[in-house]
Design an enzyme around this catalytic site. Structure first.
Site, PDB file in Angstrom:
ATOM      1  N   ASP A   7       0.869  -1.162   0.000  1.00  0.00           N
ATOM      2  CA  ASP A   7       0.000   0.000   0.000  1.00  0.00           C
ATOM      3  C   ASP A   7       0.915   1.223   0.000  1.00  0.00           C
ATOM      4  O   ASP A   7       2.078   1.152   0.405  1.00  0.00           O
ATOM      5  CB  ASP A   7      -0.886  -0.025   1.249  1.00  0.00           C
ATOM      6  CG  ASP A   7      -1.789   1.179   1.345  1.00  0.00           C
ATOM      7  OD1 ASP A   7      -2.463   1.502   0.359  1.00  0.00           O
ATOM      8  OD2 ASP A   7      -1.812   1.812   2.421  1.00  0.00           O
ATOM      9  N   ASP A   9      -0.228   5.025   0.754  1.00  0.00           N
ATOM     10  CA  ASP A   9      -0.516   6.102   1.701  1.00  0.00           C
ATOM     11  C   ASP A   9      -0.496   5.598   3.136  1.00  0.00           C
ATOM     12  O   ASP A   9      -1.119   4.591   3.476  1.00  0.00           O
ATOM     13  CB  ASP A   9      -1.874   6.721   1.381  1.00  0.00           C
ATOM     14  CG  ASP A   9      -1.889   7.318  -0.025  1.00  0.00           C
ATOM     15  OD1 ASP A   9      -0.936   8.035  -0.359  1.00  0.00           O
ATOM     16  OD2 ASP A   9      -2.840   7.040  -0.778  1.00  0.00           O
ATOM     17  N   ASP A 179      -1.263  -0.266   6.166  1.00  0.00           N
ATOM     18  CA  ASP A 179      -1.611   0.394   7.435  1.00  0.00           C
ATOM     19  C   ASP A 179      -3.100   0.369   7.721  1.00  0.00           C
ATOM     20  O   ASP A 179      -3.518   0.719   8.832  1.00  0.00           O
ATOM     21  CB  ASP A 179      -1.189   1.866   7.386  1.00  0.00           C
ATOM     22  CG  ASP A 179      -2.093   2.663   6.448  1.00  0.00           C
ATOM     23  OD1 ASP A 179      -2.930   3.445   6.953  1.00  0.00           O
ATOM     24  OD2 ASP A 179      -2.000   2.472   5.229  1.00  0.00           O
TER      25      ASP A 179
END
Length: 217
Positions: A7, A9, A179
């Site tokens: 991922d 961001d 996250d």
């Protein structure tokens, strides 16, 4: 050689590139500051809660792309990279990426953020493969619509499966670093899920399932 999925961001970056692009447009006075900041914050809070309507958000976030020429957008992105993105690359990001490169793994960024914003970031990080939400382009211009399936939540799994077929690759030995609770569907199907600087809900899930939890900060 394995598949190493990342991922973008709040995982490789200390911040959200889509949200920061909005802040950048405000700073350049290319959008109405009060209206845009309010909407940008509204959608970002939805994203963090896992309740984002990706179609509604994309119509909002693609609108400036549809109103500005491609040449000007590319020039703006160069400034955006220097001022907003490069300072937000987490300290451990290059180390982790290099580890997988040295292992001969195939590195892929898979992100809900659109490809206009994320392609130059992937290139800077030395990652060839990008799976992102794609703005529909008509007559060479961006529109406010999504092309195909958005790369978000379960859509990430669908888009990845399409990518695997196209590239004759497999999930054997795969890693995924994220996250966000939004990425739970993909975290659940890789061989090695790794939780990076997680939001509260993903930390709870990762702890219960005894997944590796780490920080790139």
């Amino acid at each position: 050689m394995a598949l190493a999925l990342f991922d973008l961001d709040n995982t490789l970056l200390d911040g959200d590139s889509d949200y920061e692009w909005g802040n950048f447009l405000v700073s350049k006075k290319l959008v109405d500051a009060d209206e845009y900041e309010k909407a940008n914050t509204y959608f970002y809070e939805q994203y963090k809660q896992g309740t984002l309507d990706i179609v509604e958000f994309s119509a909002f976030s693609f609108k400036p792309l549809s109103l500005i020429s491609r040449e000007e957008l590319n020039n703006l992105h160069q400034e955006f990279m220097q001022t907003y993105i490069l300072p937000r690359i987490k300290p451990q990001t290059p180390t982790v990426l290099n580890k997988h490169k040295n292992q001969g793994d195939t590195l892929v960024i898979i992100t809900a953020t659109n490809s206009f914003i994320t392609r130059p970031i992937a290139t800077h990080l030395g990652i060839e493969h990008l799976i992102a939400t794609e703005p529909k382009i008509i007559d060479g211009k961006y529109t406010t619509e999504i092309e195909g399936i958005p790369c978000f939540q379960e859509g990430k799994v669908t888009r990845l499966n399409d990518w695997l077929k196209m590239n004759n690759d497999s999930m054997e030995g795969s890693y995924f670093y994220s996250d966000s609770i939004n990425d739970l569907p993909l975290l659940e199907i890789v061989d090695t899920p790794i939780v990076v600087d997680p939001d509260e809900r993903l930390r709870e899930v990762g702890t219960k399932r005894e997944w590796e939890i780490t920080s790139f900060k």
